[in-house]
Design an enzyme around this catalytic site. Structure first.
Site, PDB file in Angstrom:
ATOM      1  N   ASP A   1       2.802  -3.224  11.371  1.00 36.91           N
ATOM      2  CA  ASP A   1       2.824  -2.695  10.012  1.00 36.91           C
ATOM      3  C   ASP A   1       2.151  -1.327   9.925  1.00 36.91           C
ATOM      4  O   ASP A   1       1.377  -0.931  10.799  1.00 36.91           O
ATOM      5  CB  ASP A   1       2.162  -3.662   9.036  1.00 36.91           C
ATOM      6  CG  ASP A   1       0.697  -3.944   9.360  1.00 36.91           C
ATOM      7  OD1 ASP A   1       0.362  -4.089  10.559  1.00 36.91           O
ATOM      8  OD2 ASP A   1      -0.124  -3.993   8.424  1.00 36.91           O
TER       9      ASP A   1
ATOM     10  N   GLU B   1      -1.995  -6.136   9.779  1.00 35.95           N
ATOM     11  CA  GLU B   1      -3.327  -5.669  10.175  1.00 35.95           C
ATOM     12  C   GLU B   1      -3.861  -4.613   9.236  1.00 35.95           C
ATOM     13  O   GLU B   1      -5.077  -4.552   8.970  1.00 35.95           O
ATOM     14  CB  GLU B   1      -3.265  -5.128  11.606  1.00 35.95           C
ATOM     15  CG  GLU B   1      -4.622  -4.795  12.222  1.00 35.95           C
ATOM     16  CD  GLU B   1      -5.095  -3.371  11.966  1.00 35.95           C
ATOM     17  OE1 GLU B   1      -6.252  -3.061  12.287  1.00 35.95           O
ATOM     18  OE2 GLU B   1      -4.309  -2.551  11.431  1.00 35.95           O
TER      19      GLU B   1
END
Length: 393
Positions: free
Chosen positions: A89, A150
């Site tokens: 991400d 994350e």
């Protein structure tokens, strides 16, 4: 071992175009933490690439976020696996890639959302495994664990618990987070994150019956003073009561107040001091008949600089020299990463194994293209020679 290193270098040198094409595909695949379709698309790309080299790939679902991708390569080896960790991400909003697509400028710098943090690291991890396979290496399994959320510290999901289960028993870990322009690797990171302390009181009309009220705001104020007094900035110990929400107006004794707290700690020892202070604040009341709830579930572990971490760093450092590269240095940084999870589980970890660059989380983020190939060679050679100079902890 030099023969293995040469085969790895030959593979990487012969696959520059393939690596760049994968990098471009990943950067132009938007995958903000809340863009679940984009995160899934990134997982599909990784599945395609890793299955092509014989890895067994699965995506584990997590709550309220993209899944955790797990890939196991050379799993027939009886040795403990080496972990490759990272995240798919980014922090960027939907549509960013249209305005700022992947490109390489005349200075040899790549640009685009997530080009540094950390799409390049994923390319390195994938091609390090491909290089090991092409070189005929079978000495140790490699296990990839790539998170989908994350960048928001897994705040909405149970990804940390899922990852903790998957990493058990590993010999060591390379985290392909962003590298630094001065070639240093990260051997320590602060831990921390958001904490919520919710105080409950008794509401009452402040004019007609103030004696019946028990102010949650007043109790919160006592707790804030006590918590802020615990700060020790010289030791890296921070408890920042940054936001207060409570009450409905001046004519009502407030029965609810929430303190939003940011904490930072450089070591597990200081983390435990902070947790003790928070638990003391939650359990002790100055205003009678008030009570509090403490939520520390969103904290990220610190990456302690353990003996195992330093032994692994020295192995990578020696490998770089044997490969004819500049000797990397090491340092500790304040930013959080999933390296805290692995080190907290007793797994020696070196972080910032990704490309060198600057500008994380900004429109001017860039990465040095040549370091993509160099770091891939370093990662594969260090993985392939792990037992040469590194004692499993």
């Amino acid at each position: 071992m030099e023969e293995l290193f040469e085969r790895i270098r030959q593979y990487v040198d012969g696959h520059h175009d393939e690596m760049l094409a994968l990098w471009e595909e990943m950067v132009n695949t938007e995958s903000g933490s809340r863009q679940l379709e984009g995160v899934a698309a990134m997982d599909d790309i990784l599945r395609r690439e890793l299955e092509s080299v014989g890895a067994k790939v699965r995506v584990l679902p997590v709550e309220n976020a993209g899944g955790v991708l797990v890939a196991e390569w050379n799993s027939g080896s009886p040795k403990a696996p080496l972990l490759f960790i990272g995240h798919v991400d980014t922090v960027f909003k939907e549509g960013t890639a249209e305005d700022n697509p992947f490109r390489i400028d005349e200075q040899g710098r790549a640009h685009g959302p997530g080009v540094l943090d950390m799409k390049a690291g994923l390319v390195i991890a994938v091609h390090a495994i491909k290089a090991l396979a092409a070189a005929g290496f079978t000495g140790r399994p490699v296990k990839c664990v790539f998170a989908g959320d994350e960048e928001n510290l897994h705040m909405l999901s149970n990804a940390k618990q899922v990852m903790t289960e998957e990493i058990k028993g590993a010999a060591a870990a390379f985290n392909f987070e962003t590298g630094f322009p001065d070639n240093r690797l990260v051997v320590g990171r602060k831990g921390g994150g958001p904490v919520s302390l919710t105080v409950h009181g008794v509401s009452a009309h402040s004019g007609n019956a103030p004696e019946k009220g028990r102010s949650a705001v007043l109790e919160a104020a006592h707790k804030i003073v006590a918590l802020e007094a615990c700060n020790d900035i010289s030791r890296g110990k921070l408890i920042n009561c940054g936001k207060i929400t409570g009450g409905i107006g001046e004519n009502t004794i407030p029965d609810l107040c929430t303190i939003s707290i940011g904490v930072r700690f450089p070591s597990t020892e200081i983390k435990n001091e902070i947790l003790d202070a928070l638990e003391q604040a939650a359990s002790h009341s100055t205003v009678p008949d008030t009570w509090a709830e403490l939520d520390t579930s969103r904290l990220m572990e610190c990456m302690d600089t353990t003996d195992g971490v330093m032994a692994l760093f020295r192995h990578i450092q020696r490998t770089a020299v044997r490969c004819g590269m500049d000797e990397p240095g090491c340092f500790q940084v304040g930013g959080l990463s999933d390296s805290g999870i692995t080190v907290a589980c007793g797994i020696p970890t070196v972080c910032a194994m990704g490309v060198r660059g600057e500008g994380n989380h900004t429109p001017t983020e860039y990465a040095e293209v040549e370091s993509l190939f160099e770091r891939c060679i370093l990662a594969a050679c260090a993985a392939g020679s792990l037992e040469d100079g590194f004692t499993e902890q």
